[in-house]
Design an enzyme around this catalytic site. Sequence first.
Site: not given
Length: 544
Positions: A18, A73, A189, A191, A382, A518, A520
């Site tokens: 993330g 991203d 912890t 890692p 599209c 598009h 979106e």
Amino acid sequence: MAQTKYIFITGGVVSSLGKGIAAASIGALFEARGLKVSLNKLDPYINVDPGTMSPFQHGEVFVTNDGTETDLDLGHYERFVRFQATKKNNFTAGKVYEKVIQNERRGDYLGGTVQVIPHITDEIKRRIKEGAKGADIAIVEIGGTVGDIESQPFIESIRQMMLELPSSNTALAHLTLVPYIQVSEELKTKPTQHSVKELRSLGLQPDCLICRLEKELPHDEKKKIALFCSVDPKSVISMHDAETVYSIPLLLYAQGVDKILLKKLNLSKVKSPRLNDWKRVVDAKLNPKKKVSIAVVGKYVDLKDSYKSLNEALDHAGIVNLAKVDIQMIDAAKITKTNVSKLLKSFQAVLVPGGFGSRGIEGMIYACQFARENKLPYFGICLGMQIAIIEFSRNILKLKNANSTEFNTKTKHPVIGLVTEWKDASGKTEHRSERSDLGGTMRLGGQQCLIKKSSLSHKLYKKLTITERHRHRYEVNPEYKNELIAGGMDIVGTSFDGNLAEMIEIKNHPWFLGCQFHPEFTSNPRDGHPIFNDFIAKAIKIKR
């Protein structure tokens, strides 16, 4: 602000933790304080760009307004921050090496030995600075995980930048995993410790540690991590699972992430953040008043990230309409004439998204026909618009086996084809052919669309000219335009030269809309998008 300040975001332990959401959320907090934010993604893979990468492997390809195909991203960045990405905000190792090799071939290095340091790292630093130009704060996310052989030139580049720039002009946030071991009922912890050790061995010390885990990180574990990783306990941040991704800015704000980074950047005097918009979004998301069920009939249903921006746009429209949107992915390849009713009868609306290739096309056509005949709201994006044209041509205009030349080069009725030239808003004529590179045949990025005044589309946009982002090769064949209109399909949006169909609607249908672009890509949780907002509003009224 005289000089741009940089926040570098790295990741450790595993990928897909993330980092993009963390970067976008930090950007949202700085934007809420009135600072101008730029967000940049550096991808260590050797592909020149993500444009020809499989959605099954890499997830969605995001398209910027300037026509660049980028990592998904950048979609997070634009949804969280009122910032418009360009080709300067995403680059890959492939692009960097390509440029350096071009320079060498041209003789720019005067016959010298071309090396990772300084040639590759100098090119990376140049591109980072180019993407940051004009911003108060540039947030730079390094893809992959620390320790990967591919990412080492990128890590070395930011190490050099942190050495070359004044200390108060750079900060480093490192994202790691704190796994929970179910058998022993323990958080581990180690890692994180190893990840920071690896980072430090490469010459970087994090100013802030963002820990990804399922539940909130307890105080004792924060102290332990801080001790072993040489950071202030207050700078160990818990980014635990949240009910909605849009609460992450508020979660990070509550733990003072922005204050920690502002202090390092010597910007503690900036104004307090205004977060009412985010509180409203989270409240609407978590407390819906209605529920609506949408069938998304697509090709890439096995990987959630394949339709990332689409799913988010539907979610945004749900937030605007105070509704929970239940999105069900239906594999178009599994739809037949005999089972389409069974598969779709429980849904309140049908959406067919973009895609490439012939797999699942007939299933999409059956889904479109079902929505048209049963007066279900239909939204074609599209390829989804082209599907609507094919279905209408076959079943209303009675053009037997009408098709796109993408799927059948010998079709007698090529209602969709490769239009070889068109004029853009500046008057420039664009050309393409079947033999062009895959990327070269595309109409990419923001293009102007002229909207018919009496249409639903005009009612939604409240404008006669809009700009939306494209990513496609094939177009509605202009030779069939009059026949389509005479049959009851209204072409309500066209390209600037009037030649290419951009938006379609069907008369005498509750809600039937297709667009060649598009939408979106330009939706966000605070505003939604006018087409998606109305699509969901109409679907809510359908009783199933």
